[in-house]
Scaffold this motif. Structure first.
Motif, PDB file in Angstrom:
ATOM      1  N   LEU A 299      76.964  13.202   0.036  1.00  0.00           N
ATOM      2  CA  LEU A 299      75.515  13.303  -0.132  1.00  0.00           C
ATOM      3  C   LEU A 299      74.863  13.911   1.107  1.00  0.00           C
ATOM      4  O   LEU A 299      73.953  14.729   1.002  1.00  0.00           O
ATOM      5  CB  LEU A 299      74.913  11.923  -0.416  1.00  0.00           C
ATOM      6  CG  LEU A 299      75.164  11.371  -1.808  1.00  0.00           C
ATOM      7  CD1 LEU A 299      74.666   9.935  -1.912  1.00  0.00           C
ATOM      8  CD2 LEU A 299      74.504  12.227  -2.868  1.00  0.00           C
ATOM      9  N   THR A 300      75.345  13.515   2.281  1.00  0.00           N
ATOM     10  CA  THR A 300      74.809  14.071   3.520  1.00  0.00           C
ATOM     11  C   THR A 300      75.071  15.568   3.587  1.00  0.00           C
ATOM     12  O   THR A 300      74.183  16.353   3.952  1.00  0.00           O
ATOM     13  CB  THR A 300      75.437  13.376   4.742  1.00  0.00           C
ATOM     14  OG1 THR A 300      75.121  11.986   4.677  1.00  0.00           O
ATOM     15  CG2 THR A 300      74.933  13.966   6.039  1.00  0.00           C
ATOM     16  N   ASP A 301      76.278  15.986   3.227  1.00  0.00           N
ATOM     17  CA  ASP A 301      76.606  17.400   3.223  1.00  0.00           C
ATOM     18  C   ASP A 301      75.736  18.156   2.221  1.00  0.00           C
ATOM     19  O   ASP A 301      75.268  19.256   2.507  1.00  0.00           O
ATOM     20  CB  ASP A 301      78.089  17.594   2.895  1.00  0.00           C
ATOM     21  CG  ASP A 301      78.478  19.053   2.960  1.00  0.00           C
ATOM     22  OD1 ASP A 301      78.309  19.655   4.036  1.00  0.00           O
ATOM     23  OD2 ASP A 301      78.934  19.588   1.933  1.00  0.00           O
ATOM     24  N   MET A 302      75.510  17.573   1.060  1.00  0.00           N
ATOM     25  CA  MET A 302      74.677  18.216   0.048  1.00  0.00           C
ATOM     26  C   MET A 302      73.240  18.349   0.542  1.00  0.00           C
ATOM     27  O   MET A 302      72.612  19.397   0.351  1.00  0.00           O
ATOM     28  CB  MET A 302      74.726  17.415  -1.254  1.00  0.00           C
ATOM     29  CG  MET A 302      73.972  18.081  -2.370  1.00  0.00           C
ATOM     30  SD  MET A 302      74.331  17.328  -3.938  1.00  0.00           S
ATOM     31  CE  MET A 302      75.915  18.063  -4.244  1.00  0.00           C
ATOM     32  N   ARG A 303      72.727  17.294   1.167  1.00  0.00           N
ATOM     33  CA  ARG A 303      71.368  17.365   1.718  1.00  0.00           C
ATOM     34  C   ARG A 303      71.266  18.480   2.762  1.00  0.00           C
ATOM     35  O   ARG A 303      70.293  19.226   2.791  1.00  0.00           O
ATOM     36  CB  ARG A 303      70.991  16.038   2.366  1.00  0.00           C
ATOM     37  CG  ARG A 303      70.473  15.016   1.424  1.00  0.00           C
ATOM     38  CD  ARG A 303      69.877  13.837   2.191  1.00  0.00           C
ATOM     39  NE  ARG A 303      69.234  12.938   1.276  1.00  0.00           N
ATOM     40  CZ  ARG A 303      69.729  11.769   0.911  1.00  0.00           C
ATOM     41  NH1 ARG A 303      70.883  11.356   1.403  1.00  0.00           N
ATOM     42  NH2 ARG A 303      69.073  11.011   0.069  1.00  0.00           N
ATOM     43  N   ALA A 304      72.267  18.569   3.631  1.00  0.00           N
ATOM     44  CA  ALA A 304      72.227  19.569   4.700  1.00  0.00           C
ATOM     45  C   ALA A 304      72.407  20.978   4.165  1.00  0.00           C
ATOM     46  O   ALA A 304      71.647  21.889   4.510  1.00  0.00           O
ATOM     47  CB  ALA A 304      73.307  19.263   5.731  1.00  0.00           C
ATOM     48  N   THR A 305      73.419  21.164   3.324  1.00  0.00           N
ATOM     49  CA  THR A 305      73.741  22.499   2.836  1.00  0.00           C
ATOM     50  C   THR A 305      72.688  23.040   1.882  1.00  0.00           C
ATOM     51  O   THR A 305      72.147  24.130   2.083  1.00  0.00           O
ATOM     52  CB  THR A 305      75.112  22.502   2.145  1.00  0.00           C
ATOM     53  OG1 THR A 305      76.082  22.009   3.067  1.00  0.00           O
ATOM     54  CG2 THR A 305      75.493  23.889   1.679  1.00  0.00           C
ATOM     55  N   TYR A 306      72.406  22.298   0.830  1.00  0.00           N
ATOM     56  CA  TYR A 306      71.473  22.792  -0.184  1.00  0.00           C
ATOM     57  C   TYR A 306      70.031  22.444   0.123  1.00  0.00           C
ATOM     58  O   TYR A 306      69.124  23.201  -0.209  1.00  0.00           O
ATOM     59  CB  TYR A 306      71.861  22.260  -1.568  1.00  0.00           C
ATOM     60  CG  TYR A 306      73.217  22.724  -1.993  1.00  0.00           C
ATOM     61  CD1 TYR A 306      73.423  24.033  -2.377  1.00  0.00           C
ATOM     62  CD2 TYR A 306      74.306  21.863  -1.985  1.00  0.00           C
ATOM     63  CE1 TYR A 306      74.688  24.478  -2.749  1.00  0.00           C
ATOM     64  CE2 TYR A 306      75.566  22.289  -2.356  1.00  0.00           C
ATOM     65  CZ  TYR A 306      75.748  23.592  -2.736  1.00  0.00           C
ATOM     66  OH  TYR A 306      76.988  24.029  -3.099  1.00  0.00           O
ATOM     67  N   GLY A 307      69.811  21.308   0.747  1.00  0.00           N
ATOM     68  CA  GLY A 307      68.453  20.897   1.063  1.00  0.00           C
ATOM     69  C   GLY A 307      67.928  21.522   2.341  1.00  0.00           C
ATOM     70  O   GLY A 307      66.936  22.249   2.327  1.00  0.00           O
ATOM     71  N   GLY A 308      68.599  21.230   3.449  1.00  0.00           N
ATOM     72  CA  GLY A 308      68.110  21.686   4.747  1.00  0.00           C
ATOM     73  C   GLY A 308      68.074  23.184   4.900  1.00  0.00           C
ATOM     74  O   GLY A 308      67.085  23.755   5.378  1.00  0.00           O
TER      75      GLY A 308
END
Length: 109
Positions: A44-53
């Motif tokens: 989830l952290t990776d998804m937030r960073a990659t796609y979100g951030g």
């Protein structure tokens, strides 16, 4: 000139919407896009960073360029390509991917 500003704002809004959605609701967005969600907090952290951030950062940059008028002639062609790519990516994700789901899952139907 007006078209380039419209294109900048359209891209900025799309990137901001996509990025904010993945930052705030990464699990729900993953389910919407792929019918599965990351199984670990690290996912989830990776998804937030990659796609979100990343998307949020690009959206903020494009919004800044549109707001201040800081753009160059070559940027228009780049933004047109970005809009086409973002639209294609969204269409592919929302349509389910067809060939990727040969097991009869809901995305294949």
């Amino acid at each position: 000139m007006k078209f380039s500003f419209s294109l900048l704002w359209a891209n900025a809004l799309l990137f901001l919407l996509f990025g904010t959605s993945f930052l705030v609701l990464p699990e729900q967005m993953a389910l919407l896009v792929t019918e599965s969600a990351p199984a670990s907090p690290a996912g989830l952290t990776d998804m937030r960073a990659t796609y979100g951030g990343l998307s949020l950062g690009i959206g903020l940059f494009l919004g800044y360029c549109a707001h201040t008028g800081a753009h160059r002639p070559g940027l228009l062609a780049s933004l047109a390509r970005a809009l086409v790519c973002r639209t294609g990516t969204a269409t592919r994700h929302l349509s389910g991917g067809g060939a990727d789901f040969n097991d009869g899952s809901a995305a294949h139907r």
